[in-house]
Design a protein around this motif. Structure first.
Motif: not given
Lengths: 560, 560
Positions: B543, B549-550, B557-558, A375, B545-546, B552-553, A373
C-alpha cells in the motif's frame, strides 16, 4: 561463398512442423511452409481405438513427422522460388524430450505388426506427464546414493525425460519394452529418417539423457530402481554421439523423394527447438542468455566454465554449441498464465472495448497496463500457475496474487502477472550470477517478444539490455544455420551465426529510475518467493487437499 | 394487549430511509415505504456549490432525514391500511457513527444563515474517512498514556467515530467548531426532531462516543491532543443518556404533522441499524451472535460478563439491550468482495450462461461453486480487500488468493472468497470464545442470508447452528419493537422480541464430515492470516508503494 546456396531448416513443434528455406550467404528467409500433424497430440485414445488413455498421457504418431518432410519442405522450396538443386543441406530441430521406441532399423514400434493397439508403442511427447512416479523414485535414489550427475540438473531430473519415460514403459508394458531395440529422441529419429544413420545428438543426450562426462547412470543404479532395468542404457539407449552442427550423413534417396531435395546433401545432427535458437539470434557467446518466451520460457546460455547452478534444468558440454558448456533454465508458465488470465478473468465490458478498439484482449490489457505507474496497482503475484521450474524445481507450487482491493481492475492484475514473470527471470539471472556464471545480455525470441511493455519491464527489472531476435522463425532459422555448417559452408556454428543469424541489439535498455521502483517490488517478490517456495508447504498442502477432494468426489463425496 | 395497536419503525440507511408499520401483538409487518435522500451521499461538492470536497469526505443533508418522516411514514401507514390513531409509538435506527453539528436547539449548522457553504457545517456520514490522521493521534496518545478505555475497543478507535471527526472539525474549521453547540449522533438528532428532546442513546455513546463506566476521555487527554480541545466533551458532547427501549419523549405537534401519527405518542430512544436487529431476530441472550451480513458484516452479541476481546469493535454496557454487556465485532468486506469479483473478474461466457439460465451472476457462480467438493478448487483466499476490522483491526491489509493453476475457473475463486469470509468469521467466534465470551448460536440477518451455499459453509466452518431472521426488514422491525416497548406495550425489549421478533431456528446445521474437511483449509487460512496479518508487513508495504506511485504520477512520473 556462393549466393546461390540454400539451406533448409525444419522445426518440429507440438502440433505442426515448419520448413524454411534460407540463403546461406546472409540468412535471408525466402520461403516458409507449415504442415499440421494429422493426429496432433494423442491424449484421449489411440488412432482407430475406443480405449481411453490414462490421465497425463500425451502421445504422437511418427509418420506425422515424415509428412512434414513430404509436404512442408517441398512447399517451402516452391514458395522460395529457388532451384532445389541449390540446396546444400537440411537440418531439423524438435521438441524434447520426445521419445520414439523403435526396432534396430528405426522402425517405430507402433508401425510393427500387432503393436498398433499398444499405447507404449507410440511416441511419448515431451508433455507426457504420466511418469512422475518413476521420476520421483529416480530422484530419491540418486539423492540417497549421492550420484554425481544429479547436481548437473539442479538437483532433480524431470518426469519428461528419457529415463523416467523408459522406466514407465519397462514397468507398465514389459512386452513392448522387450520388443524395443532403440529408445530414440525424436530429434534423432527424424535425422535417422533423413540420412539412414542413427546419430545421437549431444544436446538431448546431455539434457534429457543424463549423459555427463561421457557416462550414463550406472547399471547398478538402474538395477536398484527396478530389477532387470540395469541394462537399459546398454540395450536401448547408448549410441555414438554427434556434436551440434556436425554432418550426420547424406540425404537418402527415399528422403530425397519425400523432400524433393538432392540425394546425398548434408543432413545435420539433430537439435532442440530452444537450443537451436541461440545461433539464430547471434547469441552464442558466454553471458548471452537467450530466452525463448512463449507459453513457457526456456533460457539457454553458453559459458566457458562448468558451475553447479541451483535449480537450473541442466548443464551440458556442447549442449548448445560444440565446445562450450551449455546451460539451460526455464519458467514453467509465462504466456500461458497471461492467456489463462485473459480467457478466464476479464469481464465482458473489456471484450467489448477491445473489439471496439480493434485490439486483441492481450493488446487491450497491455495498453491499459502500460498506463499505470510502477507499483500503482498495489499488487504482487507469483508466476507459479504451472509450478516453478527454475530455480525452485517444484511443480507442486501454484499461483498467488496479493494486494487486491475493491478498486483492483483486471489490467492491474494483468500487469502484476507480467511483472511476476520478470521477477522470476531476475531470480534466475541472479542465481546464475551468484553461481559464477554471469549474464551480460538478455536476448528474446518467441511470440512474447512482440509485447513492448513486457520487454521494457524485463529490461528494467533485470537491469539488462534486451536484444530481440529479428526473425519470426527462430528455431527453423537456427536449424538452417546448422544445415549450412553441416554442408561445410561455414567452419562452425558461431561463424555461421554471424552471417545468417539476425538480432536487433539493445532494443530495450533499463531505465535506472524505473529499475529502482521495481527493486522495491522485487524485494517483496523475493520474500513471497522464499516464504511459499522454501519455508512453508502451504501450496503443496493445498494441492494435496485438492487431490483428496477429487478422490472423495469419485468415492461418493463428503458433500459440498 | 390489543390486536389493534401498531408501532412504526424507521430505518435510516446510507441512501434512503424505510418505514414499516408493525402489529404490536405479533410483529406482523403490514406496510412498508421507502424514501430516497434527495442529496444522497455528498462526496463531490456541497449542494449549490462548485467547490470540490477533499478526498475521503462523505457528507449528508439533514433535511433529507426529515423528508423520510414526511413521506415514508405516512406512505407506510397508508400501505398498511390501518387507522393512524392506532399507532402507539415510533422508533428509529440509524447508520453510525453519523454526526450532526447543531445549535443548542438542534438546528443543524448547515441550516444556519451564512454557514451553508461550509463543509464542516454538514452531517458527517459514517463513511467520511478524512479524519484518519486524527484517529491515529488519538490511538497513539491513548496507548502511550495507557488509557483504560482503549482495551474496550479492541485496542483501537476508528476514524469514523465521534472524537476523530470532532477533532478534525476543531482543527480544520475552528469558526464552525466554535459555532457548534452540540455534536449529535444522527441517531439522536432524528429523535430530537420527533420529540423535541435531546436524549443521547447508550449504544452510540458507548460504541462511538467512548463513554465507558460513565466517563468520557478526560480533559487532560483531550487537551494533550490539541490545545483548546480539552473542553470538547463538556462543551459539545455530554448529554443525559437514555437506555435502548426507553421513551425519549412524546411526538411533537410538528412531527405529528410530518408523519400523520398522533400527537404525543411514544418516541423511543435512538438506536443503530445493526444493534436494533438483534431483538428483531429474537437473539438477545448471551451466546447468540447476530451477524448482519451485507456488503460488510457487523456482529453483535450480548453477554452477562465484561471481557476484553482482542480486536473487537467495542463492548458497551447496555449497548444492545439495557442491562447486558453488548459486544460488537465486524468484517470490513463480505458481500462487497463477492460483488467486486462478479463485476470485475468473470468473463463474458459466464454472463451469457447466467442470462440463459435466468440467473443473476451471483446465483450462477453460487450454483457452480456448490458443485465443487470442499477443497477441490485448491485455493485459499484472505478476505481483506477492505482491510480487516476484527480481529486484526488493520485497514492497510488487502486481499490474497493462493493456489491458482491454469485450470482455475471463476467459480473456484468465487467459492474460495465465500469460504474466506467464513474463515474470517470463525476467527472472530474463536477469539470471543478464547476470551471467555462463548458463542453458542449464529443468527444471520441481511441480504446474504438468502445464499444457501454461503449459509451452509458458515455452519460447517464455524460448527455452529445457523438461524436466519424471518424478516426482510430486520432493522425497521427492530425499531418497531423498541417503539412498542417505549409505548409500554411490553415490559422490556427481550419480552417484546419474543412476541414481535421473527427467526427460523437452526436452518443450517453443521455437518461433521464437511466441518472436518474445512478444518484442513482453516488451518492453512490461519497460517496465512497470521503470516500476513501479524508477522510480515508485505501488505502494508504494497500500500505504501502504491501511494508513492500515485504521488509520482501526480508529480510527473518515473515512467511506466
Amino acid at each position: 561463398m556462393d549466393g546461390q546456396q540454400y539451406a533448409v531448416g525444419v522445426d518440429f513443434g507440438t502440433l505442426s512442423g515448419r520448413a524454411v528455406v534460407v540463403r546461406v550467404a546472409d540468412g535471408a528467409e525466402l520461403g516458409i511452409a507449415t504442415h499440421e500433424y494429422a493426429h496432433g497430440v494423442v491424449e484421449e485414445r489411440l488412432p482407430g481405438s475406443d480405449l481411453p488413455l490414462p490421465p497425463e498421457w500425451a502421445l504422437q504418431v511418427p509418420d506425422d513427422y515424415r509428412d512434414v518432410l513430404r509436404h512442408a519442405v517441398p512447399a517451402a522450396v516452391a514458395a522460395a522460388g529457388i532451384d532445389p538443386a541449390d540446396v546444400v543441406g537440411i537440418a531439423t530441430d524438435f521438441t524434447a524430450c520426445t521419445m520414439v521406441p523403435t526396432l534396430g532399423d528405426g522402425t517405430p514400434l507402433c508401425e510393427v505388426d500387432g503393436l498398433a493397439d499398444r499405447p507404449h508403442a507410440y511416441v511419448k511427447l515431451w508433455k507426457h506427464h504420466a511418469a512422475q512416479g518413476q521420476a520421483d523414485r529416480i530422484n530419491q535414489l540418486a539423492a540417497d546414493r549421492g550420484e554425481a550427475w544429479l547436481p548437473r540438473y539442479g538437483g532433480l531430473i524431470s518426469s519428461e525425460w528419457e529415463f523416467a519415460k523408459g522406466l514407465q514403459m519397462f514397468e507398465e508394458d514389459r512386452e513392448v519394452y522387450d520388443r524395443m531395440e532403440r529408445w530414440v529422441e525424436a530429434a534423432d529419429w527424424i535425422v535417422w529418417q533423413l540420412c539412414g544413420r542413427y546419430v545421437r545428438n549431444a544436446c538431448t543426450a546431455g539434457y534429457k539423457g543424463i549423459l555427463q562426462d561421457g557416462a550414463y547412470p550406472t547399471p547398478e543404479f538402474l538395477g536398484a530402481l527396478a530389477p532387470g532395468f540395469g541394462s537399459f542404457v546398454t540395450d536401448k539407449l547408448d549410441q555414438p554421439i554427434g556434436q551440434l552442427g556436425d554432418r550426420a550423413g547424406g540425404l537418402t534417396a527415399e528422403a530425397a523423394g519425400w523432400t524433393g531435395l538432392p540425394d546425398g546433401i548434408a543432413v545435420a545432427v539433430g537439435n532442440v527447438d530452444a537450443h537451436v535458437t541461440a545461433p539464430a539470434a547471434q547469441a552464442v557467446s558466454p553471458g548471452q542468455m537467450v530466452a525463448i518466451m512463449g507459453t513457457s520460457t526456456c533460457h539457454v546460455m553458453n559459458s566457458d566454465v562448468l558451475r553447479e547452478v541451483p535449480g537450473m534444468c541442466g548443464v551440458v558440454d556442447g549442449g548448445i554449441v560444440a565446445g562450450s558448456w551449455g546451460y539451460e533454465a526455464g519458467q514453467s508458465g509465462v504466456g500461458d498464465i497471461f492467456g489463462w488470465f485473459a480467457e478466464s478473468s476479464v469481464p465482458a465490458a473489456y471484450a467489448v472495448a477491445a473489439a471496439g478498439a480493434d485490439e486483441s484482449m492481450h493488446d487491450h490489457l497491455t495498453r491499459l497496463a502500460a498506463e499505470q505507474e510502477i507499483g500503482e496497482h498495489g499488487l504482487l503475484a507469483l508466476d507459479w500457475h504451472s509450478g516453478n521450474r527454475s530455480v525452485l524445481v517444484d511443480h507442486e507450487l501454484s499461483g498467488l496474487v496479493v494486494g487486491q482491493t475493491l478498486a483492483t481492475r483486471p489490467e492491474h492484475i494483468y500487469r502484476a502477472l507480467l511483472e511476476a514473470t520478470a521477477f522470476g527471470t531476475r531470480v534466475i539471472v541472479e542465481t546464475f550470477r551468484d553461481s559464477g556464471v554471469p549474464v551480460e545480455e538478455f536476448i528474446v525470441a518467441g511470440g512474447l517478444a512482440k509485447n513492448a511493455l513486457l520487454m521494457q519491464i524485463y529490461a528494467d527489472v533485470t537491469r539488462l539490455p534486451l536484444s530481440i531476435i529479428d526473425s519470426d522463425q527462430g528455431p527453423a532459422l537456427g536449424s538452417a544455420i546448422h544445415a549450412a555448417v553441416a554442408a561445410g559452408a561455414y567452419a562452425d556454428v558461431p561463424t555461421a551465426a554471424k552471417s545468417m543469424g539476425k538480432v536487433r541489439k539493445s532494443v530495450y535498455l533499463p531505465d535506472e529510475r524505473r529499475a529502482a521502483a521495481y527493486d522495491a517490488l522485487f524485494e517483496e517478490y523475493l520474500a513471497l518467493h522464499d516464504h511459499f517456495g522454501r519455508r512453508t508447504s502451504t501450496m503443496r498442502r493445498l494441492k494435496a487437499i485438492r487431490r483428496a477432494a477429487v478422490e472423495r468426489r469419485i468415492s461418493g463425496g463428503a458433500g459440498r
